[in-house]
Enzyme design. Structure first.
Site, PDB file in Angstrom:
ATOM      1  N   GLU A 120     -11.852 -25.404 -13.601  1.00 60.57           N
ATOM      2  CA  GLU A 120     -10.824 -24.604 -14.285  1.00 60.57           C
ATOM      3  C   GLU A 120     -11.381 -24.232 -15.654  1.00 60.57           C
ATOM      4  O   GLU A 120     -12.016 -25.052 -16.317  1.00 60.57           O
ATOM      5  CB  GLU A 120      -9.525 -25.407 -14.439  1.00 60.57           C
ATOM      6  CG  GLU A 120      -8.454 -24.704 -15.274  1.00 60.57           C
ATOM      7  CD  GLU A 120      -7.224 -25.582 -15.477  1.00 60.57           C
ATOM      8  OE1 GLU A 120      -6.838 -26.313 -14.538  1.00 60.57           O
ATOM      9  OE2 GLU A 120      -6.658 -25.553 -16.599  1.00 60.57           O
ATOM     10  N   GLU A 162      -5.251 -22.210 -25.024  1.00 63.73           N
ATOM     11  CA  GLU A 162      -3.978 -22.895 -24.873  1.00 63.73           C
ATOM     12  C   GLU A 162      -3.427 -23.191 -26.263  1.00 63.73           C
ATOM     13  O   GLU A 162      -4.184 -23.450 -27.199  1.00 63.73           O
ATOM     14  CB  GLU A 162      -4.146 -24.213 -24.105  1.00 63.73           C
ATOM     15  CG  GLU A 162      -4.462 -24.041 -22.632  1.00 63.73           C
ATOM     16  CD  GLU A 162      -4.499 -25.381 -21.911  1.00 63.73           C
ATOM     17  OE1 GLU A 162      -3.561 -25.680 -21.159  1.00 63.73           O
ATOM     18  OE2 GLU A 162      -5.489 -26.120 -22.119  1.00 63.73           O
TER      19      GLU A 162
END
Length: 457
Positions: A269, A274
């Site tokens: 991933e 974020e």
């Protein structure tokens, strides 16, 4: 008495003739004689009654003033010029060495930064400015209630309530769940009704007033390019303004299209960006901080994300105050993320050793099962990051996986509580008002490029 003084003065004047003073004399004013009048004029009287002897006495009593004289160049000795201290030169040399060393170090750092930014040739895969709305051939709105494995509180919808195009921008906006689904026993069943997950638990949620469980207390959106745009090595740039609001979790990230090496995290991933919607006072960093990382591991209990998780703080502002470009550059030799410019890198990872070694995994998991390297057979240091990945944009809400720390900054739920979603819902009067101004992620553009030499580019 006065005659004796006069005679003595006359005798002295006769023996030692007075002479006039010149500026070249070193003259020191004598102290006044006892009995002398300190207020008497220093110059003699013109009275005719004074005789020659009193005139001579007056010259001796006259104050003698200091006269300066000009010092001729070279007439003063300077012994320190004849003998120099051999250590004196280091007073100049040492600072010069420091200056040159600083310049050299700066040059090396600049060279190393430029060296790491390689100019590859690319083919453009996606250039989305949302001027024609949301292209369903490119974008998929995910529909599910499972929390994506993180225990998130939102259900993702395909409605215009949570994802829509306005003023040439894509908005991802979280909203409150319908209270009627929470205040009495209910079931949300998305199986056969648009659920985009193949896992049943991601498609069914319910409210049970007896045990305190509820359906997802919030609705939001998650969009991906799995159908329309994937890359294997290349670049991604997303220009976006992050949301402001407590317990929001905006993300720009990538997942593998085919899970070539197995289920998450075996196939990897890539988290480009974020953040958290909380303001700058939040202890873990609110919307003034973003982070990037990679996820990989032999199983879900052994995820080595911590090996390259890097945070970047905004300078005198927040990422919710304006638009920024969140980018990724990815090749067979390295992968890095950046903000606004490729020189402002956040996370940088070289593919110079196998990821199983880089992950520093234990020999076995918690139940004693030996951990095997799932990627060694490829012989490539870039595995599992050597396959096609697609892009995801979303705004999650809360979670029970530790993204928001328990007991900090007024967090209204505990991760380990069976009623965490209910506790979050009950505190909505605290957090929902913080979403009212800027509680959505706005995306101006999304661009993806494929590196030449791969996928037919």
């Amino acid at each position: 008495m006065s005659h004796a003084r006069q005679a003595t003065a006359s005798s002295t004047a006769t023996e030692t003739p007075a002479r006039s003073l010149t500026p070249e004399d070193d003259v020191i004013q004598p102290a006044l004689r006892p009995g002398a009048n300190p207020f008497a004029t220093p110059y003699g009287s013109s009275s005719a009654s004074r005789n020659a002897s009193s005139t001579a006495l007056h010259l001796m009593d006259q104050p003698r003033y200091f006269h300066s004289r000009r010092v001729k160049k070279g007439s003063i000795e300077r012994p320190w010029m004849d003998k120099k201290d051999p250590k004196e030169k280091w007073v100049t040399i040492i600072p010069l060495i420091g200056i040159f060393a600083g310049l050299a170090l700066s040059g090396v750092l600049i060279w190393d930064g430029l060296r790491s930014v390689v100019n590859h040739n690319y083919c453009q895969v996606l250039n989305e400015d949302f001027s024609n709305g949301l292209n369903s051939k490119i974008w998929t709105k995910e529909v599910e209630v499972g929390g994506y494995g993180n225990g998130q509180f939102e259900m993702t919808t395909n409605t215009d309530e949570n994802a829509f195009v306005q003023d040439g921008m894509l908005y991802i906006k979280p909203t409150l769940q319908d209270a009627s689904l929470i205040e009495k026993n209910n079931v949300i069943n998305l199986l056969g009704n648009g659920c985009t997950s193949t896992i049943a638990s991601d498609c069914i949620a319910g409210t049970n007033l007896t045990n305190g469980t509820i359906v997802n207390p919030v609705k939001s959106a998650r969009l991906n390019t799995k159908l329309g745009a994937t890359i294997k090595f290349g670049r991604v740039e997303v220009t976006a303004q992050l949301p402001a609001g407590d317990w929001l979790w905006p993300a720009i990230w990538m997942l593998p299209r085919d899970n070539k090496y197995g289920d998450w995290p075996r196939s990897g991933e890539i988290d480009i960006m974020e953040s958290r919607g909380n303001n700058w006072t939040y202890g873990q960093g609110g919307n003034n901080i973003v982070s990037s990382t990679l996820h990989w591991g032999p199983n879900a209990a052994n995820d080595a994300w911590w090996r390259n998780n890097v945070k970047r703080k905004a300078l005198h502002t927040t990422y919710a105050a304006g638009f920024h470009t969140f980018g990724l550059e990815w090749s067979e030799k390295y992968i890095f993320t950046y903000i606004d410019t490729r020189l402002l890198q956040v996370m940088y990872t070289h593919f110079n050793e196998p990821f199983f070694k880089y992950g520093q995994f234990p020999l076995s998991d918690s139940n004693g099962t030996r951990l095997e390297d799932p990627w060694s057979y490829t012989g490539r240091d870039s595995t599992p990051f050597d396959q096609d990945f697609y892009l995801i944009l979303n705004v999650a809400v809360g979670s029970t996986n530790g993204w928001f720390k328990d007991g900090a900054s007024g967090k209204p739920w505990l991760d380990g509580s069976a009623t965490a979603p209910r506790d979050f819902w009950d505190a909505r009067n605290q957090w929902y008002p913080t979403w009212q101004k800027g509680g959505e992620m706005r995306i101006k553009s999304v661009k993806m490029w494929q590196q030449q030499g791969y996928n037919g580019c």
